[in-house]
Design a protein around this motif. Structure first.
Motif, PDB file in Angstrom:
ATOM      1  N   PRO A 157       0.817  -1.221   0.000  1.00  0.00           N
ATOM      2  CA  PRO A 157       0.000   0.000   0.000  1.00  0.00           C
ATOM      3  C   PRO A 157       0.851   1.272   0.000  1.00  0.00           C
ATOM      4  CG  PRO A 157      -0.934  -1.588   1.504  1.00  0.00           C
ATOM      5  CD  PRO A 157       0.359  -2.164   1.022  1.00  0.00           C
ATOM      6  N   ILE A 158       1.981   1.236   0.720  1.00  0.00           N
ATOM      7  CA  ILE A 158       2.876   2.400   0.730  1.00  0.00           C
ATOM      8  C   ILE A 158       3.483   2.606  -0.651  1.00  0.00           C
ATOM      9  CG2 ILE A 158       5.053   3.291   1.647  1.00  0.00           C
ATOM     10  CD1 ILE A 158       4.414   1.877   4.262  1.00  0.00           C
ATOM     11  N   ARG A 159       3.864   1.480  -1.230  1.00  0.00           N
ATOM     12  CA  ARG A 159       4.460   1.561  -2.568  1.00  0.00           C
ATOM     13  C   ARG A 159       3.469   2.127  -3.577  1.00  0.00           C
ATOM     14  NH1 ARG A 159       8.114  -3.314  -2.450  1.00  0.00           N
ATOM     15  NH2 ARG A 159       8.876  -2.096  -0.693  1.00  0.00           N
ATOM     16  N   MET A 160       2.177   1.830  -3.345  1.00  0.00           N
ATOM     17  CA  MET A 160       1.149   2.358  -4.255  1.00  0.00           C
ATOM     18  C   MET A 160       1.135   3.886  -4.216  1.00  0.00           C
ATOM     19  SD  MET A 160      -2.045  -0.133  -3.612  1.00  0.00           S
ATOM     20  CE  MET A 160      -1.917  -1.869  -3.880  1.00  0.00           C
ATOM     21  N   ILE A 161       1.348   4.443  -3.024  1.00  0.00           N
ATOM     22  CA  ILE A 161       1.381   5.899  -2.902  1.00  0.00           C
ATOM     23  C   ILE A 161       2.560   6.458  -3.693  1.00  0.00           C
ATOM     24  CG2 ILE A 161       1.690   7.830  -1.299  1.00  0.00           C
ATOM     25  CD1 ILE A 161       0.237   6.229   0.797  1.00  0.00           C
ATOM     26  N   THR A 162       3.704   5.786  -3.562  1.00  0.00           N
ATOM     27  CA  THR A 162       4.890   6.214  -4.310  1.00  0.00           C
ATOM     28  C   THR A 162       4.591   6.183  -5.809  1.00  0.00           C
ATOM     29  OG1 THR A 162       6.060   4.948  -2.626  1.00  0.00           O
ATOM     30  CG2 THR A 162       7.389   5.918  -4.369  1.00  0.00           C
ATOM     31  N   THR A 163       3.985   5.084  -6.259  1.00  0.00           N
ATOM     32  CA  THR A 163       3.656   4.950  -7.677  1.00  0.00           C
ATOM     33  C   THR A 163       2.702   6.056  -8.111  1.00  0.00           C
ATOM     34  OG1 THR A 163       3.723   2.592  -7.213  1.00  0.00           O
ATOM     35  CG2 THR A 163       2.978   3.245  -9.403  1.00  0.00           C
ATOM     36  N   LEU A 164       1.689   6.297  -7.271  1.00  0.00           N
ATOM     37  CA  LEU A 164       0.720   7.347  -7.593  1.00  0.00           C
ATOM     38  C   LEU A 164       1.428   8.689  -7.736  1.00  0.00           C
ATOM     39  CD1 LEU A 164      -2.363   7.757  -7.889  1.00  0.00           C
ATOM     40  CD2 LEU A 164      -2.392   8.447  -5.502  1.00  0.00           C
ATOM     41  N   ILE A 175       6.040  11.494   0.267  1.00  0.00           N
ATOM     42  CA  ILE A 175       5.342  10.814   1.368  1.00  0.00           C
ATOM     43  C   ILE A 175       5.517   9.306   1.247  1.00  0.00           C
ATOM     44  CG2 ILE A 175       3.049  10.296   2.313  1.00  0.00           C
ATOM     45  CD1 ILE A 175       2.234  13.165   1.598  1.00  0.00           C
ATOM     46  N   GLY A 176       5.406   8.828   0.007  1.00  0.00           N
ATOM     47  CA  GLY A 176       5.588   7.398  -0.229  1.00  0.00           C
ATOM     48  C   GLY A 176       6.976   6.938   0.175  1.00  0.00           C
ATOM     49  N   MET A 177       7.985   7.731  -0.177  1.00  0.00           N
ATOM     50  CA  MET A 177       9.369   7.377   0.176  1.00  0.00           C
ATOM     51  C   MET A 177       9.554   7.319   1.690  1.00  0.00           C
ATOM     52  SD  MET A 177      11.249   6.681  -2.319  1.00  0.00           S
ATOM     53  CE  MET A 177      12.891   6.793  -1.614  1.00  0.00           C
ATOM     54  N   GLY A 215       7.401   2.212   7.287  1.00  0.00           N
ATOM     55  CA  GLY A 215       6.913   0.842   7.220  1.00  0.00           C
ATOM     56  C   GLY A 215       7.917  -0.132   7.815  1.00  0.00           C
ATOM     57  N   LYS A 216       9.175   0.118   7.525  1.00  0.00           N
ATOM     58  CA  LYS A 216      10.210  -0.775   8.051  1.00  0.00           C
ATOM     59  C   LYS A 216      10.394  -0.578   9.553  1.00  0.00           C
ATOM     60  CE  LYS A 216      12.473  -2.267   4.075  1.00  0.00           C
ATOM     61  NZ  LYS A 216      11.994  -1.454   2.952  1.00  0.00           N
ATOM     62  N   TYR A 228       8.250   0.571  11.654  1.00  0.00           N
ATOM     63  CA  TYR A 228       6.998   0.195  12.307  1.00  0.00           C
ATOM     64  C   TYR A 228       7.052  -1.175  12.990  1.00  0.00           C
ATOM     65  CZ  TYR A 228       2.391  -2.080  11.895  1.00  0.00           C
ATOM     66  OH  TYR A 228       1.288  -2.829  12.095  1.00  0.00           O
ATOM     67  N   LEU A 229       7.463  -2.172  12.224  1.00  0.00           N
ATOM     68  CA  LEU A 229       7.473  -3.527  12.773  1.00  0.00           C
ATOM     69  C   LEU A 229       8.537  -3.707  13.849  1.00  0.00           C
ATOM     70  CD1 LEU A 229       6.858  -5.727   9.624  1.00  0.00           C
ATOM     71  CD2 LEU A 229       5.330  -5.383  11.566  1.00  0.00           C
ATOM     72  N   GLU A 230       9.579  -2.912  13.748  1.00  0.00           N
ATOM     73  CA  GLU A 230      10.689  -3.072  14.691  1.00  0.00           C
ATOM     74  C   GLU A 230      10.402  -2.448  16.052  1.00  0.00           C
ATOM     75  OE1 GLU A 230      13.422  -4.655  13.557  1.00  0.00           O
ATOM     76  OE2 GLU A 230      12.876  -4.678  11.439  1.00  0.00           O
ATOM     77  N   THR A 231       9.611  -1.410  16.050  1.00  0.00           N
ATOM     78  CA  THR A 231       9.533  -0.606  17.271  1.00  0.00           C
ATOM     79  C   THR A 231       8.456  -1.016  18.273  1.00  0.00           C
ATOM     80  OG1 THR A 231       8.196   0.907  16.000  1.00  0.00           O
ATOM     81  CG2 THR A 231      10.495   1.520  16.367  1.00  0.00           C
ATOM     82  N   LYS A 232       7.318  -1.503  17.779  1.00  0.00           N
ATOM     83  CA  LYS A 232       6.207  -1.747  18.712  1.00  0.00           C
ATOM     84  C   LYS A 232       6.466  -2.979  19.568  1.00  0.00           C
ATOM     85  CE  LYS A 232       2.360  -1.182  16.085  1.00  0.00           C
ATOM     86  NZ  LYS A 232       0.916  -1.211  16.050  1.00  0.00           N
ATOM     87  N   ALA A 233       7.277  -2.819  20.571  1.00  0.00           N
ATOM     88  CA  ALA A 233       7.686  -3.971  21.375  1.00  0.00           C
ATOM     89  C   ALA A 233       6.724  -4.251  22.529  1.00  0.00           C
ATOM     90  CB  ALA A 233       9.096  -3.766  21.892  1.00  0.00           C
ATOM     91  N   ARG A 234       5.428  -4.184  22.236  1.00  0.00           N
ATOM     92  CA  ARG A 234       4.438  -4.501  23.277  1.00  0.00           C
ATOM     93  C   ARG A 234       4.374  -6.002  23.501  1.00  0.00           C
ATOM     94  NH1 ARG A 234      -0.227  -1.402  20.288  1.00  0.00           N
ATOM     95  NH2 ARG A 234       0.407   0.755  20.590  1.00  0.00           N
ATOM     96  N   PRO A 235       3.976  -6.434  24.700  1.00  0.00           N
ATOM     97  CA  PRO A 235       3.842  -7.889  24.870  1.00  0.00           C
ATOM     98  C   PRO A 235       2.678  -8.393  24.026  1.00  0.00           C
ATOM     99  CG  PRO A 235       3.062  -6.744  26.815  1.00  0.00           C
ATOM    100  CD  PRO A 235       3.647  -5.701  25.923  1.00  0.00           C
TER     101      PRO A 235
END
Ligand code: UDP
Ligand code: MG
Length: 320
Positions: free
Chosen positions: A233-240, A286-288, A294-295, A297-304
């Motif tokens: 979805p992020i890449r779609m914004i870049t493409t747009l 914004i896409g960039m 996006g990258k 995002y997955l690394e930071t949310k260290a909730r249990p």
């Protein structure tokens, strides 16, 4: 003979538990008699912060027969986390697990075949719906459309497979090594790899109680799946952004021609070209940035992912 643990997430399932536990016990006994699974096999209910008598029923079952075990989560964490909590809690005690819903919509007779495939060397056996006759047209349409959409977005999901699956201890160890917090199981399990196979079954109707997945939760779940598995979805914004920037170049040529032909009002050319160009560049930027977010995002949310409140196991009968 290997040990099988059934893992069943339960959220407000007081209406179905008595019948479900009876049917599952029957199934387990028949598997034990056939010599397919060991006597140490268990049925584990995971109480996902139910507001009704679900946990009391699980406690009663455990007292009556130690084949029933219970895991109680500290609060409602949703189907996926409840399932994960159950799998991770029992992992050390068994050779294989089968996860299934408390309402037994998934035909439990498929368990035999799953276990056979396990002995044939499969680490993951997916239960796949062969027909959706019992689903409403809306559910069938949205669900199948969703699987197709996921495939297009690059997520490797098994078509028409929900969370009815057998996983070996080895596969569970693999699953545990996925540290992501946004755990969308049916997308992550295929990533584990190992030998896998499918078992087909017809999905039944819920025999009691209501679906715990109303439309709102279903949409949230679908969105969760897409956003936790795919950055497309992020890449779609870049493409747009790129597309709009290209349009701006075409507009530049068009307005220059209009200007030369003298049909343009003063100021129009520069205004229209900059609107398109700036819009396109902004979306691209914004896409960039989104790519990196996006990258991160997955690394930071260290909730249990879950917190286990209690574990009713073989040797903890006394304490509640
Ligand atoms: N479930 C859960 N936590 C929730 C919602 C559902 O553990 O927050 C469990 C529920 O008890 C059931 C399974 O997830 O065992 C699937 O739910 P349901 O049958 O209501 O979904 P449907 O079959 O309608 O998609
Ligand atoms: Mg159901």
């Amino acid at each position: 003979m290997d040990t099988l643990y059934l893992v069943i997430p339960c959220y407000n399932e007081e209406e179905v538990l008595p019948e479900t536990s009876r049917q599952l016990l029957e199934k387990m006994n028949s598997l034990m008699q056939k010599g397919k699974i060991s006597e140490k096999s268990r049925i584990v209910f995971v109480n996902d912060g139910s507001k009704d008598r679900t946990w009391e029923i699980i406690e009663e079952l455990h007292q009556q027969n130690p084949i029933y075990q219970g895991v109680k989560l500290s609060r409602n964490k949703g189907h996926q986390n409840a399932l994960l909590a159950g799998l991770m809690t029992v992992k050390a005690h068994c050779d294989m697990t089968i996860s299934l819903d408390a309402d037994l919509q998934d035909d439990i007779d498929a368990i035999d075949e799953m276990v056979d495939k396990y002995y044939e060397g499969c680490d993951v056996v997916y239960g796949v719906r062969s027909a959706r006759d019992t689903d409403t047209f809306f559910k069938k349409f949205t669900a199948e459309g969703y699987y197709k959409c996921m495939k297009k977005l690059g997520a490797d999901v098994v078509f028409n497979h929900a969370d009815y699956r057998l996983m070996s201890r080895r596969a569970l160890d693999g699953l545990e090594s996925f540290k992501e917090v946004n755990m969308f199981l049916r997308g992550v399990v295929p990533m584990i790899g190992y030998k896998s196979d499918m078992v087909y079954y017809a999905r039944k109707e819920r025999f009691a109680g209501e679906s715990k997945y109303p439309l709102k939760k279903m949409l949230a779940f679908a969105w969760e799946g897409i956003t936790s598995l795919s950055t497309k979805p992020i890449r779609m914004i870049t493409t747009l952004g790129i597309v709009i920037f290209i349009i701006s170049l075409i507009m530049l040529i068009y307005s220059l021609i209009s200007y030369i032909c003298g049909s343009a009002i003063t100021g129009w050319t520069s205004t229209i070209v900059s609107i398109w160009a700036i819009g396109g560049l902004q979306l691209f930027a914004i896409g960039m940035i989104g790519e990196y977010i996006g990258k991160v995002y997955l690394e930071t949310k260290a909730r249990p992912k879950f917190i286990v409140d209690q574990y009713l196991s073989d040797d903890s009968d006394s304490d509640k």
